[in-house]
Design an enzyme around this catalytic site. Structure first.
Site, PDB file in Angstrom:
ATOM      1  N   CYS A   1      40.634  31.450  37.000  1.00 36.62           N
ATOM      2  CA  CYS A   1      41.492  32.803  36.541  1.00 36.62           C
ATOM      3  C   CYS A   1      42.144  32.876  35.309  1.00 36.62           C
ATOM      4  O   CYS A   1      41.755  34.210  34.301  1.00 36.62           O
ATOM      5  CB  CYS A   1      42.780  33.147  37.320  1.00 36.62           C
ATOM      6  SG  CYS A   1      44.309  32.022  37.985  1.00 36.62           S
TER       7      CYS A   1
ATOM      8  N   HIS B   1      48.224  32.814  40.405  1.00 38.20           N
ATOM      9  CA  HIS B   1      46.918  33.622  40.391  1.00 38.20           C
ATOM     10  C   HIS B   1      47.126  34.965  39.197  1.00 38.20           C
ATOM     11  O   HIS B   1      47.491  35.580  39.762  1.00 38.20           O
ATOM     12  CB  HIS B   1      46.829  34.077  41.431  1.00 38.20           C
ATOM     13  CG  HIS B   1      45.096  34.481  41.499  1.00 38.20           C
ATOM     14  ND1 HIS B   1      43.897  33.591  40.981  1.00 38.20           N
ATOM     15  CD2 HIS B   1      43.833  35.724  41.916  1.00 38.20           C
ATOM     16  CE1 HIS B   1      42.456  34.663  40.911  1.00 38.20           C
ATOM     17  NE2 HIS B   1      43.240  35.791  41.520  1.00 38.20           N
TER      18      HIS B   1
ATOM     19  N   HIS C   1      38.447  38.987  38.702  1.00 40.51           N
ATOM     20  CA  HIS C   1      39.295  37.794  38.867  1.00 40.51           C
ATOM     21  C   HIS C   1      38.549  36.578  39.513  1.00 40.51           C
ATOM     22  O   HIS C   1      37.364  36.713  38.938  1.00 40.51           O
ATOM     23  CB  HIS C   1      40.457  37.686  39.219  1.00 40.51           C
ATOM     24  CG  HIS C   1      39.673  37.298  41.289  1.00 40.51           C
ATOM     25  ND1 HIS C   1      40.701  37.058  42.442  1.00 40.51           N
ATOM     26  CD2 HIS C   1      39.207  38.350  41.723  1.00 40.51           C
ATOM     27  CE1 HIS C   1      40.072  36.785  42.946  1.00 40.51           C
ATOM     28  NE2 HIS C   1      39.420  38.270  42.461  1.00 40.51           N
TER      29      HIS C   1
END
Length: 180
Positions: free
Chosen positions: A85, A135, A147
């Site tokens: 990510c 994240h 993402h």
């Protein structure tokens, strides 16, 4: 080099078929609203007004959208191998000429928070997976973000307003666009 507009880049993408970063596992069933093929609506009128002065962010968004379908790779930050990510965020902004921290933790610590109501394309979205902010995704506008979700998956587009992501969302952050 002239950059393409966000809607044109999205159309092109749709037409063409590390170190403390993201190490979380998403639920088995994808959250409602997550797509493997990008479907991005044009930005809202208040977002369109920021395009000219928001050029590096828009280039970062276009670059990230172009990575849809690339594999997830823990520690990855290159299209030839894959992305995690924060590696996707790092690569997208580096391609736009903007230096950013490399890991989710560094991004969280170094960037100023932005409220959900003030999000603009190019802003970062932080999520609380497994009890901590681990994240990050890149907001593209219209409640959507790109993402690199987790092992065994690929870079994808998801909806911030889906029940899953709404429940784990922490905050947004804006990247300061001082070029490298």
């Amino acid at each position: 080099m002239k950059s393409l507009s966000l809607p044109l880049c999205v159309a092109l993408v749709a037409g063409s078929a590390s170190l403390g970063a993201c190490s979380w596992q998403e639920p088995q069933a994808p959250p409602s609203g997550e797509r493997s093929v990008p479907v991005v609506s044009p930005p809202a009128p208040h977002q369109r007004a920021t395009r000219t002065r928001n050029a590096p962010q828009n280039l970062a968004v276009s670059t990230a959208l172009a990575q849809i379908g690339r594999p997830y790779l823990y520690g990855g930050h290159d299209p030839s191998t894959g992305f995690d990510c924060s590696g996707l965020v790092w690569f997208a902004y580096r391609s736009a000429g903007v230096a950013t921290p490399r890991t989710t933790a560094q991004l969280w610590q170094q960037l100023a928070p932005v409220s959900r109501g003030d999000l603009r394309p190019g802003d970062l979205l932080f999520f609380n997976i497994n009890g901590k902010p681990n994240h990050v995704g890149l907001y593209v506008g219209d409640e959507q973000f790109v993402h690199a979700p987790s092992s065994g998956k690929s870079v994808t587009l998801a909806r911030l307003d889906s029940p899953y992501y709404r429940s784990v969302w922490l905050r947004g952050a804006r990247v300061v666009t001082q070029t490298r």
